[in-house]
Write an enzyme that holds these catalytic residues in place. Structure first.
Site, PDB file in Angstrom:
ATOM      1  N   GLU A 210      25.777  75.702  18.372  1.00 13.83           N
ATOM      2  CA  GLU A 210      24.921  76.110  17.257  1.00 13.83           C
ATOM      3  C   GLU A 210      25.403  77.434  16.679  1.00 13.83           C
ATOM      4  O   GLU A 210      25.398  77.630  15.454  1.00 13.83           O
ATOM      5  CB  GLU A 210      23.469  76.210  17.720  1.00 13.83           C
ATOM      6  CG  GLU A 210      22.829  74.853  17.974  1.00 13.83           C
ATOM      7  CD  GLU A 210      21.401  74.965  18.468  1.00 13.83           C
ATOM      8  OE1 GLU A 210      20.492  74.627  17.696  1.00 13.83           O
ATOM      9  OE2 GLU A 210      21.208  75.402  19.624  1.00 13.83           O
TER      10      GLU A 210
ATOM     11  N   GLU B 281      21.057  68.378  23.647  1.00 12.40           N
ATOM     12  CA  GLU B 281      19.718  68.801  24.074  1.00 12.40           C
ATOM     13  C   GLU B 281      18.762  67.654  24.349  1.00 12.40           C
ATOM     14  O   GLU B 281      17.857  67.772  25.194  1.00 12.40           O
ATOM     15  CB  GLU B 281      19.094  69.727  23.019  1.00 12.40           C
ATOM     16  CG  GLU B 281      19.671  71.136  22.999  1.00 12.40           C
ATOM     17  CD  GLU B 281      20.844  71.277  22.047  1.00 12.40           C
ATOM     18  OE1 GLU B 281      21.167  72.416  21.675  1.00 12.40           O
ATOM     19  OE2 GLU B 281      21.457  70.244  21.693  1.00 12.40           O
TER      20      GLU B 281
END
Length: 272
Positions: free
Chosen positions: A123, A144
């Site tokens: 990210e 995730e």
């Protein structure tokens, strides 16, 4: 600064930030605060032309955010009884500040992905202007969903802007990270190189450093905001910034130098 957390080096106006070490392969608050501090310093330093971020452990850019730290945080918050309705206000932490600096500073930021970059680490890379990966047996992406979570540091917002909504949904839903070549093929990184990512990043940085800081800063501002700006407004700003550059001493000198060369060969580009 603890060298296991983060180190920096500046060469010819190119700042290299190295995350972690063989002893520290996970993001945590200490590393995040140090990263934010150094990005802020380089963003405001007129002598720095390009910033590169890379990994300090063999096989890792950075693995992901520290799970023990996340569990400790989650358990403390759960015990407090706090709730998060959709409209709850979020006050950004170090992740948000570091990524905002990457996106807003008027100079290029390159992620030299030297190994595994999962979840929060990837990210962060998504917030960089360019992502260069090196070949290897490692993984890049947002897994995730495997933990019953979702990307919580901008992944659900930046990945669709990078590879499109459909491709981002597939990647995040499945939670299956990619090897470097597949990451390039699917658009998660710009290039995958057979050598070291840092060497290619330095090559790009040196090339960018030959351009004027003003033109690079304006280009980044325009392109970064293009998808969120109405076309007419974006075109107006583009023309205004073009005119501002065109009357500058540096641009006029380069245009005159190019014109004096009388280059007309089809195989040659503009050369200042």
């Amino acid at each position: 600064m603890n060298a296991d957390v983060l180190t920096t080096k500046v060469t010819d106006g190119i700042a290299v930030i190295t995350l972690g070490s063989p002893k520290r392969i996970y993001f945590d608050a200490e590393m995040g605060d140090a990263l934010t501090e150094n990005l802020q310093e380089f963003a405001g330093d007129p002598n720095i032309r390009v910033v590169i971020v890379t990994g300090g452990a063999p096989g890792y850019f950075n693995r992901h955010f520290s799970i023990p730290a996340l569990i400790e945080f989650a358990e403390a918050v759960r015990a407090s009884g706090r709730q998060w309705p959709d409209s709850a206000t979020y006050h950004g932490g170090f992740f948000d500040k570091a990524m905002a600096l990457c996106e807003s500073m008027p100079k290029p930021v390159i992620a030299a992905i030297s190994g595994t970059a999962l979840a929060g680490a990837f990210e962060f890379a998504l917030a960089c202007d360019l992502r260069i990966a090196e070949e290897g047996e490692y993984l890049i992406g947002l897994p995730e969903a495997e933990l019953g979570l979702l990307p919580g540091a901008g992944g659900t917002q930046r990945l669709p802007r990078t590879i499109g909504t459909a491709a981002a949904l597939m990647h995040i839903f499945m939670g299956q990270p990619l090897n470097p070549r597949d990451a390039e093929r699917k658009g998660l990184v710009h290039e995958t190189v057979s050598g070291r990512a840092i060497d290619r990043a330095m090559e790009i940085a040196r090339r960018l450093s030959t351009n004027t800081p003003e033109s690079l800063g304006y280009i980044k501002r325009l392109v970064r905001n293009a998808t969120d700006t109405p076309l007419a407004q974006g075109l107006a700003l583009e023309r205004n910034l073009f005119m501002r550059l065109s009357v500058s001493d540096q641009a006029l000198a380069r245009m005159r130098s190019y014109e004096e060369k009388k280059i007309t060969k089809p195989s040659r580009s503009i050369e200042a």
